[in-house]
Write a protein that holds these residues in place. Structure first.
Motif, PDB file in Angstrom:
ATOM      1  N   LEU A 264       0.804  -1.177   0.051  1.00 37.09           N
ATOM      2  CA  LEU A 264       0.008  -0.004   0.088  1.00 37.09           C
ATOM      3  C   LEU A 264       0.868   1.188   0.071  1.00 37.09           C
ATOM      4  O   LEU A 264       0.341   2.211  -0.002  1.00 37.09           O
ATOM      5  N   GLU A 265       2.239   1.173  -0.145  1.00 38.24           N
ATOM      6  CA  GLU A 265       2.879   2.459  -0.187  1.00 38.24           C
ATOM      7  C   GLU A 265       2.870   3.121  -1.295  1.00 38.24           C
ATOM      8  O   GLU A 265       2.617   2.536  -2.530  1.00 38.24           O
ATOM      9  N   GLY A 266       2.823   4.217  -1.307  1.00 42.05           N
ATOM     10  CA  GLY A 266       2.511   5.173  -2.417  1.00 42.05           C
ATOM     11  C   GLY A 266       1.178   5.665  -2.799  1.00 42.05           C
ATOM     12  O   GLY A 266       0.964   6.456  -3.689  1.00 42.05           O
ATOM     13  N   ILE A 267       0.288   4.988  -1.958  1.00 43.13           N
ATOM     14  CA  ILE A 267      -1.220   5.321  -2.510  1.00 43.13           C
ATOM     15  C   ILE A 267      -1.598   6.451  -1.631  1.00 43.13           C
ATOM     16  O   ILE A 267      -1.368   6.706  -0.538  1.00 43.13           O
ATOM     17  N   ARG A 268      -2.045   7.639  -2.334  1.00 41.27           N
ATOM     18  CA  ARG A 268      -2.489   8.916  -1.939  1.00 41.27           C
ATOM     19  C   ARG A 268      -4.009   9.189  -2.123  1.00 41.27           C
ATOM     20  O   ARG A 268      -4.214   8.901  -3.457  1.00 41.27           O
ATOM     21  N   ALA A 269      -4.465   9.682  -1.217  1.00 40.76           N
ATOM     22  CA  ALA A 269      -5.905  10.052  -1.292  1.00 40.76           C
ATOM     23  C   ALA A 269      -6.241  11.522  -1.869  1.00 40.76           C
ATOM     24  O   ALA A 269      -5.136  12.279  -1.636  1.00 40.76           O
ATOM     25  N   SER A 270      -7.091  11.729  -2.582  1.00 34.78           N
ATOM     26  CA  SER A 270      -7.228  13.268  -3.072  1.00 34.78           C
ATOM     27  C   SER A 270      -8.907  13.657  -3.005  1.00 34.78           C
ATOM     28  O   SER A 270      -9.667  12.487  -2.727  1.00 34.78           O
ATOM     29  N   THR A 271      -9.043  14.699  -3.369  1.00 34.89           N
ATOM     30  CA  THR A 271     -10.609  15.018  -3.598  1.00 34.89           C
ATOM     31  C   THR A 271     -11.213  14.532  -4.624  1.00 34.89           C
ATOM     32  O   THR A 271     -10.417  14.154  -5.628  1.00 34.89           O
ATOM     33  N   LEU A 272     -12.383  14.380  -4.550  1.00 33.89           N
ATOM     34  CA  LEU A 272     -13.118  13.749  -5.780  1.00 33.89           C
ATOM     35  C   LEU A 272     -12.896  14.686  -6.826  1.00 33.89           C
ATOM     36  O   LEU A 272     -12.922  14.270  -8.200  1.00 33.89           O
ATOM     37  N   HIS A 273     -13.012  15.770  -6.891  1.00 33.53           N
ATOM     38  CA  HIS A 273     -12.822  16.960  -7.817  1.00 33.53           C
ATOM     39  C   HIS A 273     -11.380  16.716  -8.528  1.00 33.53           C
ATOM     40  O   HIS A 273     -11.328  16.754  -9.615  1.00 33.53           O
ATOM     41  N   ARG A 274     -10.579  16.521  -7.762  1.00 24.17           N
ATOM     42  CA  ARG A 274      -9.344  16.374  -8.279  1.00 24.17           C
ATOM     43  C   ARG A 274      -9.033  15.009  -9.148  1.00 24.17           C
ATOM     44  O   ARG A 274      -8.324  14.758  -9.982  1.00 24.17           O
ATOM     45  N   LEU A 275      -9.684  14.050  -8.174  1.00 27.12           N
ATOM     46  CA  LEU A 275      -9.606  12.561  -8.998  1.00 27.12           C
ATOM     47  C   LEU A 275     -10.293  12.750 -10.162  1.00 27.12           C
ATOM     48  O   LEU A 275      -9.859  12.211 -11.491  1.00 27.12           O
TER      49      LEU A 275
END
Length: 616
Positions: A264-275
């Motif tokens: 799971l390293e390197g997984i980043r969360a973002s906002t829905l708008h950014r996704l």
């Protein structure tokens, strides 16, 4: 936003003095605004509709959308509005000759129900598709189209199943969840393995993010067995919620072995708008859509209760049909500030279905302290149980019943604000932001004596007295900031928070974004507001170590069980509730009502035999 308004006279911009008939009466009573009236008149003129009762229905539909509903429940609107205004009606301005008192919501001249429905059914606006009439629900075309799209996409996604190695899945889950008590997490992950859409629900501490982390590890192994690397996206409606999701997933992997943590390293969360990707010039359309799908194999969305109908429609059209979509959230929380209550609709619409994609986590894995007990009591809709928890003297729950809470609020807010200012003066943005997160004052209203504007000003005045600084500069050092709109050029999003710090001879704004701390000149900050106090709606998706909840008067239409529950569950270590017994009882007894056809249409789809997947 209140359902109704009390107008201030003939010059109130919410009134249309040139209007006559039902629209004028309902406008004067504070039920519909000038904007609702103008939309109804414009649609009537364009579509050839002159029936005043149909135009009233159009205006009420606009009002319903403003209040968070997707449509208007024509059969129930009179009753709901009659219950929405406890104050006595306000006399009309004396400057209007011959005007008597405004009709109150309980005495409004409502059209006869059957005749009203018949008039709407025959309306040329319905024939032209400008309005959509379904049963007793009246939609503006845009929202009916979005609701239909969400339904169709969910049904299409349920028509097939992803291939997976069940034995390997069970082996992976046994490794990441070896302890007893995690049967619900294992079951949720198994559901997500054999269906394209999964809804994971649960209250605080039930292990929703833990289930997500275990699922991602198990799916990583599934794809690795096929010689592929799984592409994963984590998203949430706001920047703060995205940062919390990423932190929670990382924390949940602490007990995993090194190999699983590495997956799971390197997984980043973002906002829905950014996704979904910004679409220049269109705030409701994105770069990823049905013709340009997201590349990910697994898309996880946290805090789904905050996702509006429009955003859910955009998300479903962007996710590949052969990608797993995992929607995570707490249906007891507040719904989106925009129209729709999609998570609640999904939970209700799939209830008792044999092919339900909903995995409900119910077992708490946190210490059973007062906050957990208070949240559980609120979910039970039992005022006596809520009051019992408040009165029990739990160390992490405090109940303040003072009629004037200023002394309490000053004590708990100014200390945190002063400590944050000290760090900001030293140029340490990280510690200043962390200190501001040690306490949060939450209010239901924006304005008025119980609103954030009033309390932000009072806290600034108290802080000024303590530190000996008049705080006249709009960007004074230590000012806590909340970003209120997405700024794609700066890479900051609605819900991100920050603080003004001293950096040498200059002042800088440090924003805690999903990408880490960002540093900007104050002149670049346009859409921000002070955050000593914030609304409960704005706080959704974030947490603080200690939370003080200021309940509004019992006749406030914002005072609902969902609002109270959302506020309480923002606290990690302590919650302080300021309000009377009557206000607590009113909050528990009143639930937020949003009209929508999605849950009923999901049930109708099940009754018709559509969307059922044969289990193997």
């Amino acid at each position: 936003m209140s359902d109704l308004f009390v107008h201030s006279g003939a010059h109130d911009p919410r009134l249309v003095l040139s209007e006559e008939g039902p629209l004028a009466v309902f406008n004067q009573a504070g039920v519909i605004t000038a904007g609702d009236v103008h939309v109804a008149r414009t649609l009537g003129a364009v579509g050839g509709e002159r029936d005043p009762d149909v135009l009233l229905a159009v205006a009420l539909t606009c009002r319903a959308v403003r209040s968070g509903s997707v449509c208007l429940d024509l059969a129930g609107v009179a009753e709901s509005i009659a219950a929405a205004q406890p104050q006595p009606p306000v006399p009309a301005p004396e400057t209007e000759p011959g005007a008597g008192p405004d009709p109150g919501p309980t005495t409004l001249p409502w059209p006869e129900a059957e005749a009203w429905a018949d008039a709407v059914t025959r309306s040329p606006l319905v024939a032209a598709g400008v309005l959509r009439w379904s049963g007793q629900l009246l939609y503006l075309d845009r929202y009916h189209e979005q609701e239909t799209q969400v339904l169709d996409d969910l049904v299409a996604r349920a028509a097939t199943q992803p291939q997976h190695d069940l034995a390997l899945m069970q082996e992976s889950l046994a490794r990441v969840f070896p302890a007893a008590g995690y049967e619900e997490q294992r079951e949720a992950c198994l559901r997500a393995a054999h269906q394209w859409t999964t809804v994971i629900t649960g209250g605080p501490g039930t292990g929703k993010t833990t289930a997500v982390a275990g699922l991602l590890v198990a799916l990583h192994e599934q794809y690795a067995r096929e010689g592929r690397r799984v592409r994963i996206a984590l998203a949430a409606p706001t920047g703060k919620a995205a940062a919390r999701l990423q932190e929670a997933v990382s924390t949940s992997t602490a007990d995993f072995d090194a190999a699983d943590r590495a997956r799971l390293e390197g997984i980043r969360a973002s906002t829905l708008h950014r996704l979904l990707g910004r679409h220049p010039g269109n705030s409701t359309r994105f770069r990823h859509h049905r013709g340009n799908r997201l590349p990910h194999d697994v898309v996880v969305v946290d805090e789904t209760s905050m996702v509006s109908l429009t955003m859910m429609a955009r998300l479903l059209e962007a996710v590949r049909p052969d990608a797993r979509l995992v929607l995570v959230g707490d249906p007891d929380q507040l719904s989106s500030v925009e129209a729709g209550a999609v998570l609640g609709d999904l939970v209700e619409g799939y209830r008792d279905r044999r092919d339900s994609p909903v995995a409900a986590l119910q077992t708490s894995h946190r210490f059973e302290g007062g906050i957990t007990l208070l949240a559980a009591a609120l979910r039970s809709d039992d005022p006596a149980a809520v009051l019992a928890v408040l009165e029990a003297g739990h160390p992490d729950v405090e109940w303040v019943r003072d009629q004037d809470p200023a002394s309490t609020i000053r004590t708990v807010t100014v200390d945190a604000a002063q400590r944050a200012r000290d760090h900001a003066l030293a140029g340490d943005g990280r510690r200043a932001i962390d200190e501001l997160g040690s306490h949060r004052l939450l209010c239901a209203h924006r304005d008025g004596p119980f609103g954030v504007t009033h309390w932000n000003r009072r806290i600034e005045r108290w802080l000024s007295e303590v530190v000996g600084d008049p705080l006249l500069d709009p960007f004074y050092v230590g000012r806590p900031l909340l970003v209120t709109s997405n700024d794609y050029s700066l890479g900051i999003y609605n819900g991100d928070s920050g603080v003004v710090v001293q950096s040498g001879a200059q002042r800088r704004v440090v924003i805690d974004s999903s990408e880490g701390l960002r540093d900007f000149a104050p002149s670049r900050m346009s859409d921000v507001e002070t955050m000593h106090a914030m609304t409960i709606h704005k706080a959704q998706g974030s947490q603080a170590r200690e939370v003080t909840v200021l309940l509004p008067p019992e006749d406030s239409r914002l005072l609902t069980r969902e609002l109270f529950y959302t506020a309480v569950t923002r606290a990690r270590a302590k919650v302080r509730v300021i309000g009377s017994e009557a206000e607590v009882r009113a909050a528990v007894a009143r639930t937020a009502q949003r009209a929508s056809g999605l849950s009923e249409r999901l049930r109708a789809d099940a009754d018709a035999g559509h969307g059922h997947v044969k289990r193997v």
